[in-house]
Design a protein around this motif. Structure first.
Motif, short mmCIF file in Angstrom:
data_model
loop_
_atom_site.label_atom_id
_atom_site.label_comp_id
_atom_site.label_asym_id
_atom_site.label_seq_id
_atom_site.Cartn_x
_atom_site.Cartn_y
_atom_site.Cartn_z
N ALA A 97 0.55 3.07 -10.24
CA ALA A 97 -0.31 4.15 -9.76
C ALA A 97 -1.74 3.95 -10.25
CB ALA A 97 0.23 5.50 -10.23
N LEU A 99 0.82 -1.21 0.00
CA LEU A 99 0.00 0.00 0.00
C LEU A 99 0.85 1.26 0.00
CD1 LEU A 99 -2.81 -1.03 2.50
CD2 LEU A 99 -3.02 -0.71 0.05
N VAL A 100 1.90 1.27 0.79
CA VAL A 100 2.79 2.43 0.84
C VAL A 100 3.50 2.60 -0.51
CG1 VAL A 100 4.90 3.34 1.90
CG2 VAL A 100 3.09 2.40 3.33
N SER A 135 -8.44 1.68 -5.04
CA SER A 135 -9.07 2.58 -4.07
C SER A 135 -10.50 2.91 -4.49
CB SER A 135 -8.25 3.86 -3.90
OG SER A 135 -8.34 4.66 -5.05
N GLY A 140 2.36 1.68 -3.40
CA GLY A 140 1.37 2.19 -4.34
C GLY A 140 1.15 3.68 -4.19
N CYS A 141 1.11 4.13 -2.95
CA CYS A 141 0.93 5.57 -2.71
C CYS A 141 2.13 6.37 -3.20
CB CYS A 141 0.70 5.82 -1.22
SG CYS A 141 -0.87 5.20 -0.62
N VAL A 142 3.32 5.83 -3.03
CA VAL A 142 4.52 6.50 -3.54
C VAL A 142 4.47 6.59 -5.06
CG1 VAL A 142 7.03 6.25 -3.79
CG2 VAL A 142 5.96 5.92 -1.56
N CYS A 143 4.02 5.52 -5.70
CA CYS A 143 3.92 5.55 -7.16
C CYS A 143 2.87 6.55 -7.63
CB CYS A 143 3.60 4.15 -7.69
SG CYS A 143 5.02 3.03 -7.62
N VAL A 144 1.77 6.68 -6.91
CA VAL A 144 0.75 7.67 -7.26
C VAL A 144 1.34 9.07 -7.17
CG1 VAL A 144 -1.43 8.72 -6.52
CG2 VAL A 144 -1.24 6.24 -6.67
N PHE A 145 2.06 9.34 -6.10
CA PHE A 145 2.69 10.65 -5.94
C PHE A 145 3.71 10.90 -7.03
CE2 PHE A 145 6.10 13.28 -4.13
CZ PHE A 145 5.38 14.43 -3.87
N THR A 150 -3.29 1.19 -8.24
CA THR A 150 -3.58 1.65 -6.88
C THR A 150 -4.84 2.50 -6.85
OG1 THR A 150 -1.23 1.62 -6.35
CG2 THR A 150 -2.65 2.90 -4.90
N LEU A 151 -4.96 3.42 -7.80
CA LEU A 151 -6.15 4.27 -7.85
C LEU A 151 -7.40 3.46 -8.18
CD1 LEU A 151 -4.65 7.39 -9.64
CD2 LEU A 151 -5.30 7.17 -7.24
#
Length: 62
Positions: free
Chosen positions: A36, A13-14, A43, A16-21, A39-40
């Motif tokens: 990303a 999860l972390v 969600s 994935g969030c880093v990749c989104v950012f 991950t989106l």
């Protein structure tokens, strides 16, 4: 064993969030943009499942 599984899930999860950012900044490689998007999408699916369960529980009281 359960702690290990939960740790892996949290790390994913972390990540994935880093990749989104990273993808939002615009300089991410193709694989990071793919992570990303996944991950989106996950969600959105989780949010949709949460909204359906709420509407089923609260809709029957009227």
């Amino acid at each position: 064993m359960l702690v290990l599984i939960l740790s892996v899930v949290v790390l994913l999860l972390v990540g994935g969030c880093v990749c989104v950012f990273w993808a939002a900044r615009g300089d991410a490689p193709r694989w990071a943009r793919g992570v990303a998007k996944a991950t989106l999408l996950g969600s959105e699916l989780a949010r949709g499942a949460n909204g359906r369960s709420r509407s089923q529980h609260s809709g029957g009281d009227d």
